[in-house]
Design an enzyme around this catalytic site. Structure first.
Site, PDB file in Angstrom:
ATOM      1  N   HIS A 155     -31.744  53.049 -38.046  1.00 29.77           N
ATOM      2  CA  HIS A 155     -32.686  54.241 -37.456  1.00 29.77           C
ATOM      3  C   HIS A 155     -31.756  55.756 -37.736  1.00 29.77           C
ATOM      4  O   HIS A 155     -32.718  56.673 -37.684  1.00 29.77           O
ATOM      5  CB  HIS A 155     -32.882  54.154 -36.007  1.00 29.77           C
ATOM      6  CG  HIS A 155     -31.543  54.127 -35.013  1.00 29.77           C
ATOM      7  ND1 HIS A 155     -30.755  53.335 -35.043  1.00 29.77           N
ATOM      8  CD2 HIS A 155     -31.548  55.283 -34.422  1.00 29.77           C
ATOM      9  CE1 HIS A 155     -29.878  53.751 -34.194  1.00 29.77           C
ATOM     10  NE2 HIS A 155     -30.186  54.961 -33.614  1.00 29.77           N
ATOM     11  N   ARG A 156     -30.581  55.547 -37.976  1.00 35.11           N
ATOM     12  CA  ARG A 156     -29.927  56.707 -38.301  1.00 35.11           C
ATOM     13  C   ARG A 156     -28.849  56.317 -39.339  1.00 35.11           C
ATOM     14  O   ARG A 156     -28.188  55.296 -39.559  1.00 35.11           O
ATOM     15  CB  ARG A 156     -28.983  57.234 -37.215  1.00 35.11           C
ATOM     16  CG  ARG A 156     -29.833  57.819 -36.122  1.00 35.11           C
ATOM     17  CD  ARG A 156     -29.455  59.188 -35.980  1.00 35.11           C
ATOM     18  NE  ARG A 156     -30.633  59.875 -34.789  1.00 35.11           N
ATOM     19  CZ  ARG A 156     -30.518  60.746 -34.242  1.00 35.11           C
ATOM     20  NH1 ARG A 156     -29.193  61.573 -34.143  1.00 35.11           N
ATOM     21  NH2 ARG A 156     -31.325  61.190 -33.381  1.00 35.11           N
ATOM     22  N   LYS A 210     -22.223  52.554 -38.760  1.00 32.61           N
ATOM     23  CA  LYS A 210     -21.006  52.733 -38.430  1.00 32.61           C
ATOM     24  C   LYS A 210     -20.401  51.641 -37.504  1.00 32.61           C
ATOM     25  O   LYS A 210     -21.224  51.123 -36.915  1.00 32.61           O
ATOM     26  CB  LYS A 210     -20.873  53.952 -37.787  1.00 32.61           C
ATOM     27  CG  LYS A 210     -19.569  54.345 -37.377  1.00 32.61           C
ATOM     28  CD  LYS A 210     -18.960  55.467 -38.531  1.00 32.61           C
ATOM     29  CE  LYS A 210     -17.530  55.775 -38.169  1.00 32.61           C
ATOM     30  NZ  LYS A 210     -16.433  54.494 -38.631  1.00 32.61           N
ATOM     31  N   LYS A 227     -23.782  51.761 -28.676  1.00 28.51           N
ATOM     32  CA  LYS A 227     -22.731  52.539 -28.101  1.00 28.51           C
ATOM     33  C   LYS A 227     -23.066  53.995 -29.143  1.00 28.51           C
ATOM     34  O   LYS A 227     -22.835  55.129 -28.058  1.00 28.51           O
ATOM     35  CB  LYS A 227     -21.464  51.944 -28.807  1.00 28.51           C
ATOM     36  CG  LYS A 227     -20.127  52.653 -28.566  1.00 28.51           C
ATOM     37  CD  LYS A 227     -19.087  52.003 -29.077  1.00 28.51           C
ATOM     38  CE  LYS A 227     -18.856  50.501 -28.878  1.00 28.51           C
ATOM     39  NZ  LYS A 227     -17.534  49.754 -29.234  1.00 28.51           N
ATOM     40  N   LYS A 232     -20.898  46.351 -38.206  1.00 32.42           N
ATOM     41  CA  LYS A 232     -19.541  45.906 -37.887  1.00 32.42           C
ATOM     42  C   LYS A 232     -18.950  44.798 -39.011  1.00 32.42           C
ATOM     43  O   LYS A 232     -19.903  44.427 -39.929  1.00 32.42           O
ATOM     44  CB  LYS A 232     -19.576  44.871 -36.574  1.00 32.42           C
ATOM     45  CG  LYS A 232     -18.316  44.689 -36.109  1.00 32.42           C
ATOM     46  CD  LYS A 232     -17.910  45.868 -35.303  1.00 32.42           C
ATOM     47  CE  LYS A 232     -16.545  45.762 -34.451  1.00 32.42           C
ATOM     48  NZ  LYS A 232     -16.563  46.935 -33.366  1.00 32.42           N
ATOM     49  N   THR A 246      -9.901  55.645 -28.643  1.00 33.88           N
ATOM     50  CA  THR A 246     -10.573  54.728 -27.701  1.00 33.88           C
ATOM     51  C   THR A 246     -10.004  54.729 -26.152  1.00 33.88           C
ATOM     52  O   THR A 246     -10.617  54.632 -25.407  1.00 33.88           O
ATOM     53  CB  THR A 246     -10.791  53.310 -28.262  1.00 33.88           C
ATOM     54  OG1 THR A 246     -11.025  53.707 -29.656  1.00 33.88           O
ATOM     55  CG2 THR A 246     -11.462  52.414 -27.648  1.00 33.88           C
ATOM     56  N   ASN A 286      -3.780  48.700 -29.309  1.00 32.94           N
ATOM     57  CA  ASN A 286      -3.875  50.107 -29.424  1.00 32.94           C
ATOM     58  C   ASN A 286      -4.750  50.645 -28.100  1.00 32.94           C
ATOM     59  O   ASN A 286      -4.211  51.543 -27.578  1.00 32.94           O
ATOM     60  CB  ASN A 286      -4.548  50.437 -30.754  1.00 32.94           C
ATOM     61  CG  ASN A 286      -5.165  52.013 -30.941  1.00 32.94           C
ATOM     62  OD1 ASN A 286      -6.161  52.095 -30.206  1.00 32.94           O
ATOM     63  ND2 ASN A 286      -4.298  52.551 -31.624  1.00 32.94           N
ATOM     64  N   SER A 309     -14.107  59.054 -34.433  1.00 30.81           N
ATOM     65  CA  SER A 309     -14.492  58.811 -35.975  1.00 30.81           C
ATOM     66  C   SER A 309     -15.632  59.664 -36.511  1.00 30.81           C
ATOM     67  O   SER A 309     -15.801  59.979 -37.687  1.00 30.81           O
ATOM     68  CB  SER A 309     -15.126  57.417 -35.822  1.00 30.81           C
ATOM     69  OG  SER A 309     -13.841  56.240 -35.992  1.00 30.81           O
TER      70      SER A 309
HETATM   71  N1  GLU Z   1     -13.970  49.400 -33.916  1.00 26.98           N
HETATM   72  C1  GLU Z   1     -14.469  50.516 -32.885  1.00 26.98           C
HETATM   73  C2  GLU Z   1     -15.327  50.180 -31.751  1.00 26.98           C
HETATM   74  O1  GLU Z   1     -15.821  48.920 -31.505  1.00 26.98           O
HETATM   75  C3  GLU Z   1     -14.779  51.829 -33.769  1.00 26.98           C
HETATM   76  C4  GLU Z   1     -15.705  51.923 -34.403  1.00 26.98           C
HETATM   77  C5  GLU Z   1     -15.814  53.033 -35.447  1.00 26.98           C
HETATM   78  O2  GLU Z   1     -14.960  54.027 -35.264  1.00 26.98           O
HETATM   79  O3  GLU Z   1     -16.620  53.336 -36.192  1.00 26.98           O
HETATM   80  O4  GLU Z   1     -16.309  50.945 -31.340  1.00 26.98           O
END
Ligand code: GLU
Length: 469
Positions: A63-64, A68, A92, A104, A192, A231, A361
């Site tokens: 949709h966008r 990512k 998210k 992903k 994060t 991390n 990001s």
């Molecule tokens: N892997 C991270 C997450 O689950 C970062 C994803 C990103 O920065 O695109 O949110």
């Protein structure tokens, strides 16, 4: 064990939330499913033999654009897991107003079983498979680190992309989480964990929400238990301790669980683990009977920062935390959530709690597209103006300032200051957006409210885009 998969669990949560929206069923169905699943096998030469590597990239929603989401290296990778994680990325991004669809990637390997050169070969080959199928690009799909990957892998991916797309001016924006010296952004590595801290801090600022938990507002002195010192967990712990005054009383890691009722110093624990390879035996701590026993400690805030399904129907009744901040993706199963909600636990859901990574990001991607570091244009301008202002006020009041006070008042923001400020603003705004949705729709839990908040935004995008014939 539950009789449904991780992705089906995400779908269950979606369905529960969808009932609170007025979107047509077709739009809901379009949002819920995964748009594209790319499953690949590729050969890589390891030592004297050839290994066939299984890998995935899933684009959940377009949709966008771009889509990512991180790339995970783990033996637990499978299509269902990558689909679930891609779906969570969609929600998210919507929750924190980051204008991307969700995706992903996963490579089914144990990254510890390979040396650096072999990992580079696997990563570059994975990247070239994505390039061949147009599953990567600054306007197409932008990976990032996830479990088992980091800035090093992102630099290899960028380099592979650049080599195969010569002259593409925005090529550096094909991946985020890169080293700062390789078109990355200051503050991405901690993002994060820092986002988790802002999320907890914001939750604890609402008296109305703390009262039912028997807690006062503010973070100072609250007890915390962390599962996972990767991390995310290590930064969430360091920042919560240093900036929030939280007392960390327990930690669970792969090698075992420890308890320190008086509170431990997270920096000392991380040093100890770096030296000895384990948290077990940390001076002043007691070792608990099993690996994840720290999850069951009495505490104010529990931060599961490892993998999915850690709090499930077998241990949920023993979890005593008042607040659970989901730093990992999917650490609490739907059955466990029911048990926890029944006893009044506040669960800050993953799609919000760990959104700091993708938020920064987004800043990195914007930096790559603008070809300029944040703060470069305004830093000196701001600082010169503040110098003038401070001089004027001092002259008018006849007061003096120490050198450090003057510096505090007159410095111009650097990239890392702007990144942190943008992240803080994002996390506060999103929390209150979810909270308002929860209240206005009379929803019982934060996860359902976060889903509703996200689904409504995505739905309005689809409606605005129109459906093509
Ligand atoms: N892997 C991270 C997450 O689950 C970062 C994803 C990103 O920065 O695109 O949110």
């Amino acid at each position: 064990m539950s009789d449904y998969s991780f992705f089906e669990g995400v779908e269950k949560n979606f369905d529960k939330a969808a009932k609170h929206t007025t979107l047509p069923s077709g739009i809901l169905e379009q949002i819920k499913g995964c748009n594209a699943v790319f499953r690949m096998n590729f050969p890589v030469k390891i030592g004297d033999s050839v290994e066939v590597i299984e890998a995935y990239r899933v684009q959940h929603s377009n949709h966008r654009s771009p889509t990512k989401g991180g790339i995970r290296y783990s033996l637990g990778v499978n299509q269902d897991e990558v689909m679930a994680l891609a779906a969570l990325m969609t929600y998210k991004c919507a929750v924190v107003d980051v204008p991307f669809g969700g995706a992903k990637g996963g490579v089914k390997i144990n990254s510890r079983a390979y040396n650096e050169e072999q990992l580079e070969r696997i990563t570059r080959r994975y990247a070239s498979e994505l390039i061949k199928k147009n599953f990567i690009g600054p306007g197409m799909d932008v990976p990032a680190p996830d479990y088992g990957t980091g800035p090093r892998e992102m630099a290899w991916i960028m380099d592979t992309y650049m080599a195969l797309n010569p002259g593409e001016i925005d090529a550096a924006g094909c991946v985020t989480g890169k080293p700062v010296s390789q078109n990355g952004i200051a503050g991405r590595t901690e993002a994060t964990g820092r986002g988790v801290y802002y999320a907890i801090r914001e939750a604890c600022n609402h008296d109305e929400d703390m009262k039912p938990l028997g807690l006062s507002t503010g973070l100072k002195g609250k007890t915390m238990v962390i599962q996972g010192l990767g991390n995310v967990g290590s930064y969430a712990g360091k920042i919560s301790q240093d900036e929030g005054g939280v007392k960390i009383i327990g930690v669970a890691e792969y090698e075992g669980s420890i308890h320190c009722p008086e509170g431990l110093d997270i920096h000392a624990l991380l040093d100890f683990r770096a030296k000895t390879g384990s948290i077990v035996g940390f001076p002043g701590s007691t070792t608990l009977e099993h690996r994840s026993a720290a999850l069951e400690l009495e505490c104010d805030i529990l931060v599961p920062a490892a993998l999915e399904n850690q709090i499930n129907e077998s241990n949920a009744v023993n979890v005593k935390a008042k607040i659970i901040a989901e730093a990992a993706n999917g650490p609490v199963t739907p059955e466990a959530e029911e048990v926890l909600l029944k006893r009044g636990c506040l669960i800050i859901p993953d799609m919000y709690a760990n959104a700091g990574g993708v938020t920064v990001s987004y800043f990195e991607w914007l930096k790559n597209l603008s070809h300029m570091r944040f703060g470069r244009m305004q830093k000196r301008f701001e600082s010169n103006r503040y110098e003038l202002l401070v001089d004027l006020v001092l002259k008018m009041t006849g007061k003096e300032l120490s050198a450090s006070e003057r510096k505090m008042l007159t410095f111009g923001a650097d990239e890392v200051d702007l990144v942190r400020s943008g992240l803080e603003e994002t996390m506060i705004t999103a929390y209150n957006g979810i909270r308002d949705t929860k209240k206005s729709k009379n929803i019982k839990d934060m996860r359902t409210a976060a889903f509703v908040y996200a689904i409504e935004k995505i739905g309005s995008d689809y409606t605005a885009l129109g459906i093509w014939p």
